[in-house]
Design a protein around this motif. Structure first.
Motif, mmCIF file in Angstrom:
data_model
loop_
_atom_site.group_PDB
_atom_site.id
_atom_site.type_symbol
_atom_site.label_atom_id
_atom_site.label_comp_id
_atom_site.label_asym_id
_atom_site.label_seq_id
_atom_site.Cartn_x
_atom_site.Cartn_y
_atom_site.Cartn_z
ATOM 1 N N ARG A 1 20.890 -41.597 73.266
ATOM 2 C CA ARG A 1 20.600 -43.021 73.255
ATOM 3 C C ARG A 1 21.363 -43.658 72.085
ATOM 4 N NH1 ARG A 1 16.665 -47.220 73.648
ATOM 5 N NH2 ARG A 1 16.568 -47.246 71.398
ATOM 6 N N THR A 2 20.675 -43.998 71.042
ATOM 7 C CA THR A 2 21.324 -44.594 69.865
ATOM 8 C C THR A 2 21.035 -43.685 68.686
ATOM 9 O OG1 THR A 2 21.056 -46.796 70.776
ATOM 10 C CG2 THR A 2 21.324 -46.664 68.394
ATOM 11 N N TRP A 3 22.045 -43.413 67.879
ATOM 12 C CA TRP A 3 21.844 -42.522 66.735
ATOM 13 C C TRP A 3 22.709 -42.966 65.566
ATOM 14 C CZ3 TRP A 3 25.111 -41.602 70.746
ATOM 15 C CH2 TRP A 3 26.389 -41.124 70.476
ATOM 16 N N ALA A 4 22.326 -42.521 64.389
ATOM 17 C CA ALA A 4 23.117 -42.827 63.185
ATOM 18 C C ALA A 4 23.708 -41.523 62.671
ATOM 19 C CB ALA A 4 22.231 -43.469 62.122
ATOM 20 N N GLU A 5 25.022 -41.482 62.549
ATOM 21 C CA GLU A 5 25.686 -40.318 61.963
ATOM 22 C C GLU A 5 25.764 -40.546 60.461
ATOM 23 O OE1 GLU A 5 29.445 -39.929 63.992
ATOM 24 O OE2 GLU A 5 28.452 -39.227 65.820
ATOM 25 N N ILE A 6 25.185 -39.612 59.714
ATOM 26 C CA ILE A 6 25.222 -39.723 58.252
ATOM 27 C C ILE A 6 26.220 -38.686 57.737
ATOM 28 C CG2 ILE A 6 23.864 -39.741 56.118
ATOM 29 C CD1 ILE A 6 22.931 -41.833 58.240
ATOM 30 N N HIS A 7 27.292 -39.177 57.188
ATOM 31 C CA HIS A 7 28.364 -38.292 56.712
ATOM 32 C C HIS A 7 28.115 -37.970 55.245
ATOM 33 C CE1 HIS A 7 30.961 -38.696 60.322
ATOM 34 N NE2 HIS A 7 30.202 -39.767 60.480
ATOM 35 N N LEU A 8 27.497 -36.821 55.013
ATOM 36 C CA LEU A 8 27.147 -36.444 53.635
ATOM 37 C C LEU A 8 28.394 -36.245 52.775
ATOM 38 C CD1 LEU A 8 24.157 -34.041 54.422
ATOM 39 C CD2 LEU A 8 24.026 -36.371 53.513
ATOM 40 N N ASP A 9 29.492 -35.826 53.416
ATOM 41 C CA ASP A 9 30.731 -35.652 52.648
ATOM 42 C C ASP A 9 31.203 -36.989 52.066
ATOM 43 O OD1 ASP A 9 31.150 -36.435 55.347
ATOM 44 O OD2 ASP A 9 33.284 -35.992 55.169
ATOM 45 N N ARG A 10 30.914 -38.075 52.765
ATOM 46 C CA ARG A 10 31.334 -39.388 52.244
ATOM 47 C C ARG A 10 30.448 -39.785 51.055
ATOM 48 N NH1 ARG A 10 31.723 -42.538 57.999
ATOM 49 N NH2 ARG A 10 32.991 -40.993 59.111
ATOM 50 N N LEU B 1 26.875 -46.063 63.086
ATOM 51 C CA LEU B 1 25.799 -46.272 64.052
ATOM 52 C C LEU B 1 26.402 -46.245 65.455
ATOM 53 C CD1 LEU B 1 22.751 -46.860 64.364
ATOM 54 C CD2 LEU B 1 23.320 -49.305 64.268
ATOM 55 N N LYS B 2 25.879 -45.339 66.291
ATOM 56 C CA LYS B 2 26.492 -45.088 67.611
ATOM 57 C C LYS B 2 25.466 -45.238 68.724
ATOM 58 C CE LYS B 2 30.318 -43.166 65.725
ATOM 59 N NZ LYS B 2 31.648 -42.663 66.030
ATOM 60 N N THR B 3 25.969 -45.506 69.906
ATOM 61 C CA THR B 3 25.110 -45.557 71.086
ATOM 62 C C THR B 3 25.954 -45.151 72.297
ATOM 63 O OG1 THR B 3 23.539 -46.963 72.298
ATOM 64 C CG2 THR B 3 25.500 -48.049 71.468
ATOM 65 N N ARG B 4 25.370 -45.229 73.491
ATOM 66 C CA ARG B 4 26.136 -44.874 74.691
ATOM 67 C C ARG B 4 25.891 -45.889 75.792
ATOM 68 N NH1 ARG B 4 28.139 -39.747 74.265
ATOM 69 N NH2 ARG B 4 26.922 -38.395 72.892
ATOM 70 N N ILE B 5 26.883 -46.045 76.629
ATOM 71 C CA ILE B 5 26.706 -46.902 77.809
ATOM 72 C C ILE B 5 25.695 -46.241 78.742
ATOM 73 C CG2 ILE B 5 27.874 -47.760 79.877
ATOM 74 C CD1 ILE B 5 30.344 -48.162 78.200
ATOM 75 N N ILE B 6 24.689 -47.021 79.174
ATOM 76 C CA ILE B 6 23.737 -46.440 80.139
ATOM 77 C C ILE B 6 23.881 -47.059 81.521
ATOM 78 C CG2 ILE B 6 22.047 -45.581 78.461
ATOM 79 C CD1 ILE B 6 20.371 -48.121 79.018
ATOM 80 N N GLN B 7 24.585 -48.173 81.621
ATOM 81 C CA GLN B 7 24.909 -48.716 82.944
ATOM 82 C C GLN B 7 26.117 -49.613 82.784
ATOM 83 O OE1 GLN B 7 22.048 -51.315 84.977
ATOM 84 N NE2 GLN B 7 22.808 -50.561 86.946
ATOM 85 N N VAL B 8 26.971 -49.620 83.809
ATOM 86 C CA VAL B 8 28.090 -50.558 83.792
ATOM 87 C C VAL B 8 28.219 -51.128 85.199
ATOM 88 C CG1 VAL B 8 29.776 -48.677 84.035
ATOM 89 C CG2 VAL B 8 30.530 -50.897 83.184
ATOM 90 N N ARG B 9 28.351 -52.482 85.267
ATOM 91 C CA ARG B 9 28.369 -53.157 86.562
ATOM 92 C C ARG B 9 29.365 -54.298 86.560
ATOM 93 N NH1 ARG B 9 23.439 -55.937 88.544
ATOM 94 N NH2 ARG B 9 22.745 -55.949 86.367
ATOM 95 N N GLN B 10 29.888 -54.561 87.757
ATOM 96 C CA GLN B 10 30.763 -55.713 87.954
ATOM 97 C C GLN B 10 29.895 -56.938 88.228
ATOM 98 O OE1 GLN B 10 34.491 -55.412 88.936
ATOM 99 N NE2 GLN B 10 34.412 -57.608 88.539
ATOM 100 N N PHE B 11 30.207 -58.044 87.558
ATOM 101 C CA PHE B 11 29.543 -59.322 87.828
ATOM 102 C C PHE B 11 30.597 -60.323 88.303
ATOM 103 C CE2 PHE B 11 25.165 -59.211 85.996
ATOM 104 C CZ PHE B 11 25.179 -57.913 85.508
#
Ligand SMILES: *Cc1c(COP(=O)(O)O)cnc(C)c1O
Length: 372
Positions: free
Chosen positions: A6-15, A247-257
């Motif tokens: 779904r939606t997640w936060a990548e925490i880059h400890l090296d940064r 901060l990342k997420t993913r497409i869960i639906q894509v439609r033509q309008f």
């Protein structure tokens, strides 16, 4: 465990490690670093960030309140730990037991704490907080002798380990900040003279001070936002900082309008042609500010796409018409790095009329943090 469905936060400890070394390189050897890990380390996760900082040799941590401090102690973080804000005096013995240090900014509360410790055999470690021009917590110290602070320092069950103040414009006004520093030094020197002892720690510099004004370092700095890789004042202060959260997420639906169809609550957006609209499972309950509706951009396949229509609690829509070969499940970068491209949280903050701090803290607990 952690899900990136779904939606997640990548925490880059090296940064964070990079930012820490940068701050370390600015400061002389005898200057300590206190890392503010309040507000769940500005949304990055206080426990993993504190573990990293302990490994990096960080000297001190600070949080806002006792519950944040106890969460760190319960998770095995043993670094010295300062609570910046109010604690109920009834919890003084608990703090002493857990080796937590309290900021003392009023005589009344300090007396109540000392009183609460009487007969327990315990002593509470404290840092004295002076107000030199922030206009917030502290004993007044803009030229006047902080006599109440001195009285607090003489209380029997408090062990004074440090003294500090906080800057209001260290990210933009050198003159006022140096004036605050001068008031602080004068008051701390006066207190030491009256007390007959020296403060082991004197600290003032937040990120603005740490990045701009070595004269504010004293013997400990307290940079927060810089540690997380962002500038306290992006137009004015640039440094080789690396933002730690993507901060990342993913497409869960894509439609033509078709042309003239409305998107989301309030029908504030109408398609202007045949358009591809994607739904992402990120809304204001995940930390997107609703005031950014129709204003913000995100990255998809390394390209910018515009968010359209009102941001809902749990979702919002993107105009993805310009993107080829799209599928459900494709990752979207709300802010951060996507391949070679970067979209800074500072951009969203500027559009929302706020600062990166607020958008990072807004990333809600339901967004899993993935540590890299
Ligand atoms: C939050 C905070 C800091 C850190 O400020 P940044 O602007 O994030 O560097 C330092 N000192 C105190 C007292 C704070 O509350």
């Amino acid at each position: 465990m952690y899900t990136t469905d779904r939606t997640w936060a990548e925490i880059h400890l090296d940064r964070i490690a990079h930012n820490y070394s940068l701050l370390r390189s600015l400061t002389p050897d005898n200057c300590h670093i206190l890392a503010p890990v309040k507000a769940d380390a500005y949304g990055h996760g206080a426990v993993p960030v504190s573990r990293l900082l302990a490994d990096l040799g960080c000297d001190y941590l600070a949080v806002t309140c006792l519950s944040e401090a106890l969460a760190l102690r319960d998770n095995g973080i043993s670094l010295p730990l300062l609570v910046f804000s109010y604690t109920n005096p009834g919890d003084a013995a608990l703090m002493a037991d857990r080796g937590i240090t309290q900021a003392v900014f009023s005589l009344e509360t300090a007396q109540a704490m000392s009183h609460a410790l009487a007969g327990t055999g315990r002593t509470l470690s404290v840092h004295i907080k002076l107000d030199t021009g922030m206009g917030r917590l502290g004993f007044a110290a803009r030229g006047q002798e902080p006599t109440d602070a001195l009285a607090a320092m003489h209380l029997p069950h408090l062990d004074v380990q440090g003294i500090f103040t906080h800057f209001s414009v260290a990210d933009e006004d050198d003159a006022y900040t140096l004036e605050q520093t001068a008031y602080f030094t004068r008051a701390a020197d006066w207190l030491e003279g009256q007390w007959g002892q020296t403060f082991p720690l004197r600290h003032a510099a937040n990120s603005g001070g740490a990045l701009r004004l070595p004269a504010t370092y004293l013997n400990m700095i307290r940079p927060g936002i810089a540690l997380y890789g962002l500038s306290p004042n992006p137009p004015l202060i640039r440094a080789d900082l690396r933002p730690a959260m993507d901060l990342k997420t993913r497409i869960i639906q894509v439609r033509q309008f078709g042309k003239g169809e409305s998107i989301s609550y309030g029908r504030t957006y109408e398609t202007v042609a045949d358009q591809m609209i994607a739904v992402i499972p990120a809304g204001y309950a995940d930390g997107l500010h609703r005031t950014l509706s129709g204003k913000m951009e995100m990255l998809l396949h390394g390209q910018r796409v515009r968010q359209v229509g009102r941001i809902c609690m749990d979702a919002c829509m993107l105009d993805v018409s310009a993107i080829e070969k799209l599928s459900v499940g494709d990752p979207v970068t709300i802010f951060g790095q996507d391949g070679g491209k970067t979209l800074s949280v500072d951009e969203h903050a500027a559009l929302a009329g706020t600062i990166s701090y607020e958008l990072l803290c807004a990333v809600s607990p339901r967004v899993p943090r993935l540590y890299l």
